[in-house]
Scaffold this active site. Sequence first.
Site, PDB file in Angstrom:
ATOM      1  CD  GLU A  79      -3.229  -1.270   2.299  1.00 17.88           C
ATOM      2  OE1 GLU A  79      -2.821  -1.003   3.315  1.00 17.88           O
ATOM      3  OE2 GLU A  79      -4.295  -1.444   1.768  1.00 17.88           O
ATOM      4  CD  GLU A 134      -4.109  -6.376   2.575  1.00 18.41           C
ATOM      5  OE1 GLU A 134      -4.765  -5.614   2.615  1.00 18.41           O
ATOM      6  OE2 GLU A 134      -2.869  -5.698   2.390  1.00 18.41           O
TER       7      GLU A 134
END
Length: 481
Positions: free
Chosen positions: A176, A379
Amino acid sequence: MKKFPEGFLWGGACAANQFEGAWNLDGKGASVSDMCTNGTATTSKWITTTHHPDRLYPSHEAIDFYHHYEEDIALFAEMGFKVFRTSINWTRIFPKGWEEKPNEAGLAFYDRVFDCCKKHNIEPLVTISHYELPYALVEKYNGWESRELVGFFMNYCKAIFERYKDKVKYWLTFNEINAGTMTMGSILSLGTARGYEGPTAGIPDDMQARFQGLHHQFVASALAVKYAHEHYPQFQMGCMNIYAPAYPMTPDPKDILACQQRTQMTNYFCSDIQVRGAYPFYAQRYFEEHGITVKMEPGDEAILKEGTVDFYTFSYYMSNCLTTHEEDSGPSVGGNLVGGAKNPYLQASDWGWQIDPMGLRWSLNEIYARYQIPMMVVENGLGARDELTADGKVHDDYRIDYLRLHIEQMAQAVADGVDLRGYTTWGPIDLVSAGTGEMAKRYGFIYVKKYDDGTGDLSRLRKDSFYWYKKVIASNGEDLA
Ligand code: BGP
């Protein structure tokens, strides 16, 4: 309808700091996550500059994967996992970050983990940096704000690439990475809040430090990709972003524009650089308007060009609405770093994350249209409060529903023509929440007896979703009942 391709990589994703525990064993140093206490859905967790004996630091024991990895990987194998995404805890390999020689005991641990995966025919997908920056680098350098970190990161990459070259093929440089475009990213991702002790939600913002830090991460990521391509042609190098669609709350063109700007700077800014190899055109104006001057060294532009990734990956949990109209914005909702206005068409999880399966199909199409390189969803999942029955069962049909709806939409995206190669659900085994530090926010197919007050015997139990996901994998995503 087109089906999931043969060899589709089904599996699950974890992060070292959220499940390994053993935070100071065998020479490991403290990471930013090891300095974080627990919080709740409504009370922010804290980051502290030293350890307070009266407070709980959930990463310190977590679910002790460090000592349970054989049992846990065997359970993943029982579900039929083809891939297991995990991260290497940087501070196991370089406890402070600046050492010249890696810590052998740390390297040996991941040898055991990857060998165990191999034994079960599970392909590792390794995140090099997942919120595990050595805390010593925050104290000494203010984290990624300093250019020095590029060299330390490369040292770390060289050590793990060489050591695991025959065991790991798929790598992601930064988890991220676009967390750094948001204030919260300065704690776990960039480490640019030196000296700050207090609630993570109350962190003061320093945009200049954040964007300078991000630049150093872009250079570090590109150098690592370039080095890998030159020395280990068998490696596949990917980027990893949070992707949260921003929908306009009203058809007012002002809202449409606000969404476009949010989408550019939050969803695409980092991946435009990592996939296309240059700062996007819209960054210039954003920097000017926010008083940001990114210092670049000669050669940086060439490095970014030469270090573009082979595949794009992202986390997907929710979408958000945006509006410039105070009166229409209604209640606000939460999210993993990005919040927004409540969408009247969507339900939300107990933590306020809006559940939007169709948004996943939309996102896959949008991202693929932009980059046209292979993609993976690395995810996705539902954090929920599970109830353990007296006979040791967890009837988590809400989790099955969430995942089923998202997998259906991924199948649609595949039929749309998106080159999707894999799917790893978040937290296949219960682990510590990154956002709140809770154990109560569970994502797993496997229940772990570990609770928010630090108690629990750490035993593992199969939830109903365990058997369901096993069927999903066995049928390559056809049997979702
Ligand atoms: C992502 C992180 C993960 C993970 C997940 C779920 O942002 O990459 O580390 O934790 O979100 O978030 P949370 O743990 O806050 O529920």
